[in-house]
Write a protein that holds these residues in place. Structure first.
Motif, short mmCIF file in Angstrom:
data_model
loop_
_atom_site.label_atom_id
_atom_site.label_comp_id
_atom_site.label_asym_id
_atom_site.label_seq_id
_atom_site.Cartn_x
_atom_site.Cartn_y
_atom_site.Cartn_z
N PRO A 72 0.79 -1.24 0.00
CA PRO A 72 0.00 0.00 0.00
C PRO A 72 0.82 1.28 0.00
N GLY A 75 -0.05 6.05 2.19
CA GLY A 75 -1.26 6.74 1.81
C GLY A 75 -2.36 6.57 2.82
N ILE A 77 -5.34 4.99 5.06
CA ILE A 77 -6.46 4.07 4.87
C ILE A 77 -6.78 3.90 3.38
N ASP A 78 -6.78 5.02 2.63
CA ASP A 78 -7.10 4.94 1.21
C ASP A 78 -6.11 4.05 0.47
N SER A 79 -4.87 4.16 0.79
CA SER A 79 -3.84 3.36 0.16
C SER A 79 -4.03 1.88 0.48
N CYS A 80 -4.35 1.59 1.72
CA CYS A 80 -4.59 0.19 2.13
C CYS A 80 -5.82 -0.37 1.43
N ASP A 81 -6.88 0.43 1.34
CA ASP A 81 -8.10 -0.02 0.65
C ASP A 81 -7.80 -0.32 -0.82
N TRP A 82 -7.05 0.57 -1.46
CA TRP A 82 -6.71 0.37 -2.87
C TRP A 82 -5.87 -0.88 -3.05
#
Length: 90
Positions: A72, A75, A77-82
């Motif tokens: 990830p 980034g 939370i957004d990076s982890c979600d992506w």
């Protein structure tokens, strides 16, 4: 190699057919001929895409497996979600 040459000949013939149909459609100003030319063109596009894929996937290592690693980065939370979405897609 022979299969590639046959494919190129087939695509060339299809291209000639499309050109002929377009010329006839212009001369006759016929909607039916335009539709037929459009259908032939769509089949040509599909055949070209299949041929491209076949050519791209005939390399030395294309039959081998691959290892993919997704990280990830920085980034939040957004990076982890992506990264999780990408992992599920693959």
């Amino acid at each position: 190699m022979r299969a590639h040459l046959e494919t190129i000949d087939k695509l060339s013939t299809m291209m000639d057919d499309v050109e002929t149909l377009v010329e006839l459609a212009r001369e006759e100003d016929s909607a039916d001929m335009i539709e037929e030319a459009d259908g032939t063109l769509m089949r040509l596009v599909e055949a070209v895409e299949k041929a491209e894929l076949a050519i791209f996937m005939t390399g030395k290592f294309d039959a081998s497996s691959a290892i993919v690693s997704i990280h990830p980065g920085a980034g939040g939370i957004d990076s982890c979600d992506w990264a999780n979405m990408l992992l599920r897609m693959f």
